[in-house]
Design an enzyme around this catalytic site. Structure first.
Site, PDB file in Angstrom:
ATOM      1  N   ASP A  39       3.528  -6.169   9.182  1.00 11.12           N
ATOM      2  CA  ASP A  39       4.362  -4.955   9.170  1.00 11.12           C
ATOM      3  C   ASP A  39       4.861  -4.665  10.583  1.00 11.12           C
ATOM      4  OD1 ASP A  39       5.487  -2.438   8.752  1.00 11.12           O
ATOM      5  OD2 ASP A  39       3.598  -1.459   8.226  1.00 11.12           O
ATOM      6  N   ASP A  79       5.046   4.712   4.118  1.00 11.88           N
ATOM      7  CA  ASP A  79       4.382   4.967   5.401  1.00 11.88           C
ATOM      8  C   ASP A  79       4.012   6.431   5.552  1.00 11.88           C
ATOM      9  OD1 ASP A  79       4.380   2.403   6.860  1.00 11.88           O
ATOM     10  OD2 ASP A  79       6.558   2.531   6.603  1.00 11.88           O
ATOM     11  N   MET A  88      -1.273   5.907   8.045  1.00 10.56           N
ATOM     12  CA  MET A  88      -1.430   6.026   9.493  1.00 10.56           C
ATOM     13  C   MET A  88      -1.918   7.440   9.788  1.00 10.56           C
ATOM     14  SD  MET A  88       1.990   3.875  10.347  1.00 10.56           S
ATOM     15  CE  MET A  88       2.539   4.110   8.649  1.00 10.56           C
ATOM     16  N   MET A 131      -0.588  -5.312  11.949  1.00  4.18           N
ATOM     17  CA  MET A 131       0.567  -4.611  12.519  1.00  4.18           C
ATOM     18  C   MET A 131       1.181  -5.485  13.615  1.00  4.18           C
ATOM     19  SD  MET A 131       1.039  -1.869  10.876  1.00  4.18           S
ATOM     20  CE  MET A 131       2.483  -1.406  11.839  1.00  4.18           C
ATOM     21  N   MET A 149       2.284   9.200   7.780  1.00  8.23           N
ATOM     22  CA  MET A 149       1.905   9.441   9.183  1.00  8.23           C
ATOM     23  C   MET A 149       1.537  10.910   9.360  1.00  8.23           C
ATOM     24  SD  MET A 149       4.865   7.350  11.212  1.00  8.23           S
ATOM     25  CE  MET A 149       5.452   5.745  10.626  1.00  8.23           C
ATOM     26  N   HIS A 167       6.900  -0.096   0.185  1.00  7.09           N
ATOM     27  CA  HIS A 167       5.930   0.253   1.230  1.00  7.09           C
ATOM     28  C   HIS A 167       6.169   1.702   1.646  1.00  7.09           C
ATOM     29  CE1 HIS A 167       3.236  -0.815   4.616  1.00  7.09           C
ATOM     30  NE2 HIS A 167       4.043  -0.088   5.380  1.00  7.09           N
ATOM     31  N   HIS A 178       0.647   2.857   3.140  1.00  2.00           N
ATOM     32  CA  HIS A 178       0.099   2.561   4.471  1.00  2.00           C
ATOM     33  C   HIS A 178      -0.240   3.888   5.139  1.00  2.00           C
ATOM     34  CE1 HIS A 178       1.095   0.793   8.735  1.00  2.00           C
ATOM     35  NE2 HIS A 178      -0.164   1.122   8.615  1.00  2.00           N
ATOM     36  N   SER A 209      10.271  -0.970   3.388  1.00  2.00           N
ATOM     37  CA  SER A 209       9.634   0.254   3.864  1.00  2.00           C
ATOM     38  C   SER A 209      10.583   1.431   3.694  1.00  2.00           C
ATOM     39  CB  SER A 209       9.246   0.129   5.335  1.00  2.00           C
ATOM     40  OG  SER A 209       8.898   1.416   5.825  1.00  2.00           O
TER      41      SER A 209
HETATM   42  C1  DX5 Z   1       5.674   1.394  11.406  1.00  2.00           C
HETATM   43  C2  DX5 Z   1       5.541   1.357   9.920  1.00  2.00           C
HETATM   44  C3  DX5 Z   1       6.364   0.314   9.315  1.00  2.00           C
HETATM   45  C4  DX5 Z   1       7.833   0.469   9.558  1.00  2.00           C
HETATM   46  C5  DX5 Z   1       8.370  -0.906   9.751  1.00  2.00           C
HETATM   47  O1  DX5 Z   1       4.812   2.308  11.935  1.00  2.00           O
HETATM   48  O2  DX5 Z   1       4.203   1.115   9.534  1.00  2.00           O
HETATM   49  O3  DX5 Z   1       6.096   0.116   7.935  1.00  2.00           O
HETATM   50  O4  DX5 Z   1       8.527   1.101   8.520  1.00  2.00           O
HETATM   51  O5  DX5 Z   1       9.681  -0.786  10.115  1.00  2.00           O
HETATM   52  P1  DX5 Z   1      10.554  -1.991  10.654  1.00  2.00           P
HETATM   53  O6  DX5 Z   1      10.594  -3.039   9.594  1.00  2.00           O
HETATM   54  O7  DX5 Z   1      11.863  -1.322  10.887  1.00  2.00           O
HETATM   55  O8  DX5 Z   1       9.903  -2.487  11.921  1.00  2.00           O
HETATM   56 ZN    ZN Z   2       3.911   0.483   7.398  1.00  2.00          ZN
END
Ligand code: DX5
Ligand code: ZN
Length: 223
Positions: free
Chosen positions: A177, A37, A70, A139, A39, A35, A68, A10
């Site tokens: 994840d 993320d 969010m 998740m 947000m 990956h 991903h 990630s």
């Molecule tokens: C959390 C993200 C993850 C995050 C995971 O909201 O969706 O992808 O980067 O991080 P770790 O592996 O540090 O829990």
């Molecule tokens: Zn993620």
């Protein structure tokens, strides 16, 4: 049955001042996907990045980009993210009123379509769309931040999701994840997951490049 294992670092935990180096490290360590993320500060209480950074990452690697989302109203970003080079887009069942339509739209953009559920959402929320998806993501932390602790009840949800996929004959990827490290990855694999996102455990390791291989090796270790 032996399934292909995918390790997806990630980039949330990468050093954005050295993004090129961190991506090269992931490639050298044998990462299967990156990956990404996204947000929006509404669906989750944190804000990251969008199409501009996806495009930058796309220019730095040929690895598949596992985006991903969010975000609320994810469909407003599909065209821009696909153009920016997303390989797959995964949307939250909690984030859209039109989950089925949105998953179909992702596929129309030439991307793999993923659906993801939060820790507080039951696996049953996936059942009506499971035939449409290329990827299911469970998740194992409440989304928003890297470096959180794995929620143990996620194991049972992975098992339920694996059963759901098997029951309909789906070959979709089952990804997990949040809080994935050497201790948690084996139990997730044994429960039926085959793709593993890891941020903190890779980027904070003494040797991040080697850690990717260590995680892969630990998919066979249940502790
Ligand atoms: C959390 C993200 C993850 C995050 C995971 O909201 O969706 O992808 O980067 O991080 P770790 O592996 O540090 O829990
Ligand atoms: Zn993620």
């Amino acid at each position: 049955v032996s399934r292909a294992i995918r390790i997806a670092p990630s980039l949330l935990s990468a050093d954005f001042g050295r993004l090129r180096d961190d991506i090269a490290m992931c490639e050298a360590g044998g990462a299967d996907w990156l990956h990404v993320d996204v947000m929006d500060g509404h669906f989750v209480p944190n804000l990251t990045f969008g199409a501009k950074i996806i495009e930058t990452v796309r220019g730095l690697t040929d690895l598949p980009l596992d985006v991903h989302m969010m975000v609320e109203h994810p469909s407003q970003f599909f065209t821009d993210f696909a153009k920016a080079g997303a390989s797959g887009m995964t949307i939250h069942a909690e984030a859209t009123m039109h989950l089925h339509r949105d998953l179909c739209t992702v596929k129309e953009h030439g991307c793999w379509a993923g659906v993801v559920i939060n820790p507080g959402t039951p696996v049953a929320a996936l059942s009506a769309v499971v035939q449409e998806v290329d990827l299911v993501l469970i998740m194992s932390v409440d989304p928003g931040y890297g470096g959180q602790a794995f929620i143990p009840t996620s194991i049972d949800k992975i098992r339920q999701a694996r059963a759901l996929l098997d029951n309909v004959g789906s070959t979709a990827t089952l990804e997990v994840d949040g809080g994935i490290n050497r201790e948690t990855i084996g139990r997730c694999a044994a429960a039926g997951a085959d793709a593993f996102v890891a941020g903190h455990s890779i980027f904070s390791a003494a040797d991040p490049r080697a850690e990717i291989g260590e995680l892969r090796r630990h998919t066979l270790v249940t502790v």
